[in-house]
Design an enzyme around this catalytic site. Structure first.
Site, PDB file in Angstrom:
ATOM      1  N   GLY A 276     -28.710  -0.907   9.141  1.00 15.86           N
ATOM      2  CA  GLY A 276     -28.823  -2.383   8.875  1.00 15.86           C
ATOM      3  C   GLY A 276     -30.054  -3.011   9.523  1.00 15.86           C
ATOM      4  N   PRO A 319     -30.571   4.188   7.676  1.00 16.26           N
ATOM      5  CG  PRO A 319     -32.939   4.774   7.344  1.00 16.26           C
ATOM      6  CD  PRO A 319     -31.788   5.106   7.887  1.00 16.26           C
ATOM      7  CB  CYS A 389     -19.580 -20.038 -17.435  1.00 19.55           C
ATOM      8  SG  CYS A 389     -18.769 -21.699 -17.705  1.00 19.55           S
TER       9      CYS A 389
END
Length: 461
Positions: A276, A319, A389
């Site tokens: 993290g 990591p 969209c």
């Protein structure tokens, strides 16, 4: 939008804000911490990566395309290896995984963390030795666990009592003794987005520490004696810059380790503190270097082990984003430029939320730059948006780009190596982009772009 917010998001201008943007050189400059290490501007103002121009990449491979600076990725692996020479470093495959990346990290001596049967399949296909693979996941199926046992995965991080029972039964049937870690939910509130904070109590991962489930899980594994309990695992979230959360997590996990010792006379030999570690997406982000992380984490663990009278366990970390995130940028082509009543200018590109969902999902901030040429125009405040969209189809919320950006220009967005291709979708039936690795002035396709034929191949009518 407040003025300082606009300046904070720019990929080119640093922390000085919009008031500093007075010359074309300002808006054309690059902030090194945001880009792969081998990205520069050529004499004509166009970006090059590892000696290859982005216009050449776009001409050969099309856009949008993820561009991986291979030497950058390898150098980040080496930085972590140098900072953590006595620890095991598991690359978190969920950030981005393909066979080529598996080979790269294997060649650099890394371990690999997977969290699904599909990731395990890619890991094996890429040549990662099974004993260097760790298997995560809160709901591993019988088929996934069976394959993990059959190929000899190095460790399995167990996440529930049902999984302990399931894995125990499978191991007993096969006469094997897999190594496992217990994932512990430590109750730490990481300073990150709610959806990527993983150690608070009210979420799906791991065994609760506060409620006693983590201790019960460890004792069950030890008492049954079928699985080899190697240690405890804690992961507090993603995109974290403050190590104070790791300090609280380590304190609580090692207190649990002491409880296990006191209850069964066993000191578990391993501890995984997860990953993290944050990266720079904008000039406001200030990630720690690997050697600084290593120094802080060792100090935390050594201090807490001394307090609990425990031998220091063998550490591992995971990591993913910190290795692959900065090594990649996404290259887009501009399709339209639209000024909306002087509020802001919308720069529409040929990708969007299907190749980078993080802005819509996590309110993530990114930066961008005009990549195919230099410009003598002054800066304008722009929003880089996609072709889908959805009004929330935003790639970069606010960015200063040259005022003469026009259709046909190439725009590059750095920091897209983690959780962009791996979370990509076919929304609006848009094919997912390919991934190109560049090294020594040469590019090679490592994940081919999807085609309409690919979309139709799964539609059996």
């Amino acid at each position: 939008m407040r003025a300082h917010e606009a300046g904070a998001l720019h990929g080119d201008i640093g922390n000085r804000g919009p008031a500093w943007l007075r010359t074309p050189d300002d808006v054309n400059a690059l902030v090194p911490q945001l880009w792969p290490r081998n990205v520069t501007r050529g004499a004509d103002g166009a970006l090059t990566v590892a000696g290859l121009g982005v216009r050449d990449i776009a001409a050969e491979f099309g856009t949008p395309v993820y561009v991986l600076d291979e030497d950058d990725l390898r150098s980040r692996c080496r930085d972590f290896q140098a900072a953590f020479p006595d620890e095991d470093i598991y690359y978190a495959g969920k950030a981005f995984l393909c066979r080529a990346v598996v080979r790269m990290i294997a060649e650099e001596g890394m371990f690999l963390d997977v969290c699904s049967g599909g990731e395990l399949a890619v890991a094996l296909a890429g040549g990662m030795p099974p004993e260097r693979i760790g298997f995560h996941g809160n709901n591993k199926s019988v088929a996934e666990l069976t394959r993990a046992l059959d190929v000899g995965v190095g460790r399995i991080i167990v996440d529930s009592f049902h999984e302990i029972d399931r894995l125990t039964a499978l191991a007993r049937e096969r006469g094997v003794r897999p190594r496992v870690l217990i994932r512990v939910t430590v109750g730490v509130e990481a300073h990150t987005h709610e959806f990527i904070a993983t150690a608070h109590e009210d979420q799906k991962f791991g065994f609760s520490l506060a409620g006693g489930a983590a201790l019960s899980a460890a004792l069950r594994v030890l008492d049954e004696g079928v699985l080899e309990l190697r240690g405890l695992h804690s992961h507090i979230g993603s995109q974290i810059f403050d190590t104070s959360g790791f300090e609280v997590s380590a304190r609580r996990v090692l207190a649990l380790q002491a409880q296990i010792r006191d209850a069964r006379g066993v000191e578990l030999p391993e501890l995984d503190l997860g990953g993290g570690f944050g990266i720079a997406y904008t000039s406001q982000d200030d990630p720690a270097a690997p050697h600084d992380l290593a120094k802080r984490l060792r100090k935390i663990v050594d201090s807490e082990c001394a307090a609990e009278r425990l031998a220091t366990p063998h550490l591992s970390i995971e990591p993913g984003r910190a290795i692959v995130g900065p090594a990649v940028f996404t290259l887009y082509e501009v399709g339209t430029v639209k000024d909306v009543d002087g509020i802001r200018t919308y720069v529409s590109v040929d990708g969007g939320m299907s190749d980078n969902i993080r802005t819509a999902l996590y309110d993530a901030s990114y930066s961008a730059t005009l990549a195919s040429r230099g410009s003598v125009a002054g800066p304008m405040l722009a929003r880089v948006v996609g072709k889908h969209c959805e009004s929330g189809d935003i790639v970069v919320k606010d960015e200063f780009l040259p005022a003469d950006v026009q259709p046909g220009d190439l725009v590059a967005v750095p920091g897209t190596g983690a959780y962009c291709r791996s979370m990509a979708s076919n929304y609006n039936h848009v094919p997912r982009p390919g991934v190109v690795a560049v090294r020594n002035g040469r590019a090679r396709l490592i994940v081919r772009p999807e085609t309409e034929e690919d979309l139709l191949a799964l539609d059996v009518g």
